[in-house]
Design a protein around this motif. Structure first.
Motif, short mmCIF file in Angstrom:
data_model
loop_
_atom_site.label_atom_id
_atom_site.label_comp_id
_atom_site.label_asym_id
_atom_site.label_seq_id
_atom_site.Cartn_x
_atom_site.Cartn_y
_atom_site.Cartn_z
N MET A 142 15.51 4.10 1.21
CA MET A 142 15.14 3.41 -0.03
C MET A 142 14.63 2.00 0.26
SD MET A 142 17.93 4.57 -2.92
CE MET A 142 19.36 3.89 -2.04
N GLU A 143 15.25 1.30 1.17
CA GLU A 143 14.81 -0.05 1.49
C GLU A 143 13.42 -0.04 2.11
OE1 GLU A 143 18.76 -2.76 2.11
OE2 GLU A 143 18.13 -1.55 3.83
N ALA A 144 13.13 0.97 2.93
CA ALA A 144 11.80 1.07 3.54
C ALA A 144 10.74 1.33 2.47
CB ALA A 144 11.79 2.19 4.58
N GLU A 145 11.04 2.23 1.54
CA GLU A 145 10.11 2.52 0.45
C GLU A 145 9.89 1.30 -0.44
OE1 GLU A 145 8.54 5.73 -0.59
OE2 GLU A 145 8.78 5.80 1.58
N LEU A 146 10.97 0.59 -0.70
CA LEU A 146 10.88 -0.62 -1.53
C LEU A 146 10.03 -1.68 -0.85
CD1 LEU A 146 11.68 -2.35 -3.96
CD2 LEU A 146 13.80 -2.91 -2.76
N GLU A 147 10.19 -1.86 0.44
CA GLU A 147 9.39 -2.86 1.15
C GLU A 147 7.92 -2.50 1.11
OE1 GLU A 147 8.73 -6.37 3.52
OE2 GLU A 147 10.14 -5.68 1.99
N ALA A 148 7.60 -1.21 1.25
CA ALA A 148 6.20 -0.78 1.16
C ALA A 148 5.63 -1.10 -0.22
CB ALA A 148 6.10 0.72 1.44
N ALA A 149 6.39 -0.82 -1.26
CA ALA A 149 5.94 -1.13 -2.62
C ALA A 149 5.74 -2.63 -2.82
CB ALA A 149 6.95 -0.59 -3.64
N ARG A 150 6.66 -3.41 -2.29
CA ARG A 150 6.57 -4.87 -2.43
C ARG A 150 5.32 -5.40 -1.76
NH1 ARG A 150 7.81 -9.70 0.02
NH2 ARG A 150 8.20 -8.68 2.02
N LEU A 151 5.03 -4.94 -0.56
CA LEU A 151 3.87 -5.44 0.17
C LEU A 151 2.56 -5.02 -0.50
CD1 LEU A 151 5.04 -4.88 3.86
CD2 LEU A 151 4.99 -7.03 2.57
N LEU A 152 2.51 -3.82 -1.02
CA LEU A 152 1.31 -3.38 -1.74
C LEU A 152 1.08 -4.21 -3.00
CD1 LEU A 152 1.76 0.48 -1.41
CD2 LEU A 152 -0.11 -0.86 -0.43
N THR A 153 2.17 -4.56 -3.67
CA THR A 153 2.08 -5.38 -4.88
C THR A 153 1.58 -6.78 -4.56
OG1 THR A 153 3.88 -4.12 -5.88
CG2 THR A 153 3.39 -6.27 -6.85
N ILE A 154 2.13 -7.36 -3.51
CA ILE A 154 1.71 -8.70 -3.08
C ILE A 154 0.23 -8.69 -2.70
CG2 ILE A 154 1.95 -10.38 -1.21
CD1 ILE A 154 4.96 -9.88 -1.32
N LYS A 155 -0.20 -7.64 -2.01
CA LYS A 155 -1.61 -7.56 -1.60
C LYS A 155 -2.53 -7.53 -2.81
CE LYS A 155 -4.94 -4.75 0.97
NZ LYS A 155 -5.17 -3.51 1.76
N ALA A 156 -2.20 -6.71 -3.82
CA ALA A 156 -3.04 -6.61 -5.01
C ALA A 156 -3.14 -7.95 -5.73
CB ALA A 156 -2.50 -5.54 -5.94
N ALA A 157 -2.02 -8.66 -5.85
CA ALA A 157 -2.01 -9.96 -6.51
C ALA A 157 -2.79 -11.00 -5.70
CB ALA A 157 -0.57 -10.44 -6.72
N TRP A 158 -2.61 -10.97 -4.39
CA TRP A 158 -3.30 -11.92 -3.51
C TRP A 158 -4.82 -11.73 -3.59
CZ3 TRP A 158 -6.63 -11.51 0.65
CH2 TRP A 158 -6.79 -12.65 1.44
N MET A 159 -5.26 -10.49 -3.62
CA MET A 159 -6.69 -10.21 -3.71
C MET A 159 -7.26 -10.76 -5.01
SD MET A 159 -6.90 -6.34 -2.15
CE MET A 159 -8.69 -6.23 -2.30
N ALA A 160 -6.54 -10.60 -6.11
CA ALA A 160 -7.00 -11.13 -7.40
C ALA A 160 -7.13 -12.64 -7.36
CB ALA A 160 -6.05 -10.71 -8.51
N ASP A 161 -6.15 -13.31 -6.76
CA ASP A 161 -6.18 -14.76 -6.67
C ASP A 161 -7.30 -15.28 -5.77
OD1 ASP A 161 -4.15 -15.43 -8.41
OD2 ASP A 161 -2.59 -15.38 -6.88
N ASN A 162 -7.75 -14.44 -4.85
CA ASN A 162 -8.75 -14.88 -3.89
C ASN A 162 -10.12 -14.25 -4.10
OD1 ASN A 162 -7.41 -16.69 -1.64
ND2 ASN A 162 -5.90 -15.17 -2.27
N GLY A 163 -10.37 -13.82 -5.34
CA GLY A 163 -11.71 -13.39 -5.72
C GLY A 163 -12.15 -12.08 -5.14
N GLN A 164 -11.22 -11.25 -4.69
CA GLN A 164 -11.58 -9.97 -4.10
C GLN A 164 -11.32 -8.85 -5.11
OE1 GLN A 164 -9.76 -9.32 -0.28
NE2 GLN A 164 -10.07 -11.44 0.38
N PRO A 165 -12.30 -7.98 -5.36
CA PRO A 165 -12.08 -6.85 -6.28
C PRO A 165 -10.86 -6.04 -5.84
CG PRO A 165 -14.40 -7.05 -5.69
CD PRO A 165 -13.67 -8.00 -4.80
N ASN A 166 -9.96 -5.79 -6.77
CA ASN A 166 -8.68 -5.17 -6.38
C ASN A 166 -8.33 -3.95 -7.21
OD1 ASN A 166 -8.04 -6.41 -8.85
ND2 ASN A 166 -5.98 -6.97 -8.17
#
Length: 402
Positions: free
Chosen positions: A304-328
């Motif tokens: 469960m912790e491994a799955e949660l970490e994967a979800a967290r990193l994917l979420t951070i990536k999507a938000a980071w792309m939006a903040d940096n002008g990259q289509p997400n």
């Protein structure tokens, strides 16, 4: 490049959100779970926390950073409102998802306003609490099938139709309504309009009773010859057949990572509490042995912790792309699909591992399990997200891949 630690400038705000979750939300969580539709008056004084999180960077509410505002220069990395909202809501939802959704001025409609509004509209509506009304009876997850109409009449539009499952629909200051300006032109004619509370012709017809997130009101709203100024139409009036309704759909590029963050938050809370309760029973999750050599319970926690970490990193990536002008768009759907499924899996598994302790109301675990289900449904169901991802990966249109 993305740095995976919490940005230094956001650490104080993230810590404030965590403190709010632990010391404000959790103590009143069960109270408003039992008193569905009662307004959580305790939240009024804490709304300033989220306002501060937003105002520290730019105007807007949850997920309101615009893609066009992001910096295109890769040498100037930006952590803006999208990252702030994602990190803050993940912490708040460790406390209570429903209470997080009902914080004043943090409605999902704020994301729609920020995604496509012009400067004048941002000035008028940017600090209002805005709900978002998309779903209609009979059209479910197919956002392109809306039947609510907005017919132009001079300098106004007249809206007729019904919307259901509007989060904060009764409490918000305004509702962003998706409606078609011409039924014959399909999804390209769908536009979004800001309808302020108290506008004649807009009526909240009922509040839903729900499985979870009971602290958040979920309304059905009817529009009967509801006259809205032309200036309240978000984006351009032009109906562009080639572009479709990409303008209003851009809203989801912002809100889907927000929902993913909520899912990460409630899953984090469940794992943390499960580990505490297991430790009290002499089962210490110490990571000294690999999963295949550990007990079933420990192996499940590791998984469960491994799955949660994967979800967290994917979420951070999507938000980071939006903040940096990259289509997400694809990353937003991937993060929402992954996190929604993980939250359901994790919260239910935690209840299962703890047996009667997890199932009874003595613990918030059973409530978190109920709350998590909506995070796999709203802003596009699990199945819809997978369909969107497949279309983009295969470069297929909605008509080519259904």
């Amino acid at each position: 490049m993305i740095y995976l630690e919490v940005p230094k400038k956001l650490r104080m705000l993230v810590n404030q959100a965590r403190q709010t979750a632990d010391h404000v939300f959790r103590p009143i969580s069960r109270k408003y779970d039992r008193a569905e539709h009662d307004y959580p008056v305790e939240l009024d004084m804490f709304a300033a926390i989220m306002d501060g999180m937003n105002d520290a960077l730019e105007d807007g509410g949850a997920g309101s950073g615009k893609l066009r505002q992001g910096k295109k220069d890769s040498s100037q990395i930006q952590n803006g409102i999208n990252m702030t909202t994602v990190l803050g809501l993940a912490e708040l939802c460790r406390g209570d998802v429903g209470l997080s959704l009902t914080l004043p001025r943090q409605g999902l409609g704020n994301a729609a306003i920020a995604a496509v509004a012009n400067d004048e509209q941002l000035a008028r509506f940017g600090h209002k609490w805005a709900a978002m009304a998309i779903t209609e009876p009979g059209c479910g997850s197919d956002s392109a099938a809306v039947r609510t109409t907005a017919i132009k009449d001079g300098d106004d539009y007249i809206i007729n139709g019904e919307k259901i499952y509007v989060t904060s629909g009764e409490r918000a200051d305004a509702v962003v309504v998706w409606a078609t300006v011409d039924k014959t032109l399909g999804k390209a004619a769908i536009k979004s309009f800001v309808v302020e509370k108290g506008t004649p012709g807009m009526e909240v017809t009922r509040l839903e009773k729900k499985l979870g997130i009971k602290a958040s009101d979920t309304a059905a709203i009817r529009f009967n010859d509801c006259r809205v100024p032309r200036a309240n139409l978000l984006g351009t009036e032009e109906v562009n057949i080639d572009k479709g309704f990409a303008g209003v759909m851009q809203t989801f590029d912002n809100t889907r990572p927000v929902v993913a963050a909520m899912a990460v938050g409630v899953a984090t809370a469940s794992i943390e509490r499960t580990k505490e309760l297991l430790k009290e029973q002499g089962i210490d999750i110490d990571y000294k042995r690999p999963a295949k050599l550990s007990s079933y319970i420990k192996a499940e926690v590791y998984r469960m912790e491994a799955e949660l970490e994967a979800a967290r990193l994917l979420t951070i990536k999507a938000a980071w792309m939006a903040d940096n002008g990259q289509p997400n768009s694809i990353e937003a759907s991937i993060s929402k699909a992954k996190a929604g499924r993980v939250a359901n899996d994790v919260t239910l598994k935690c209840v299962e591992l703890l047996g009667t302790v997890g199932y009874c109301e003595d613990e918030l675990l059973e409530k978190w399990a109920r709350d998590s289900k909506i995070l796999d449904i709203f802003e596009g169901t699990q199945q819809i997200q997978q369909l969107i991802i497949a279309r983009r990966l295969l470069n297929k249109s909605s008509s080519e891949l259904k």
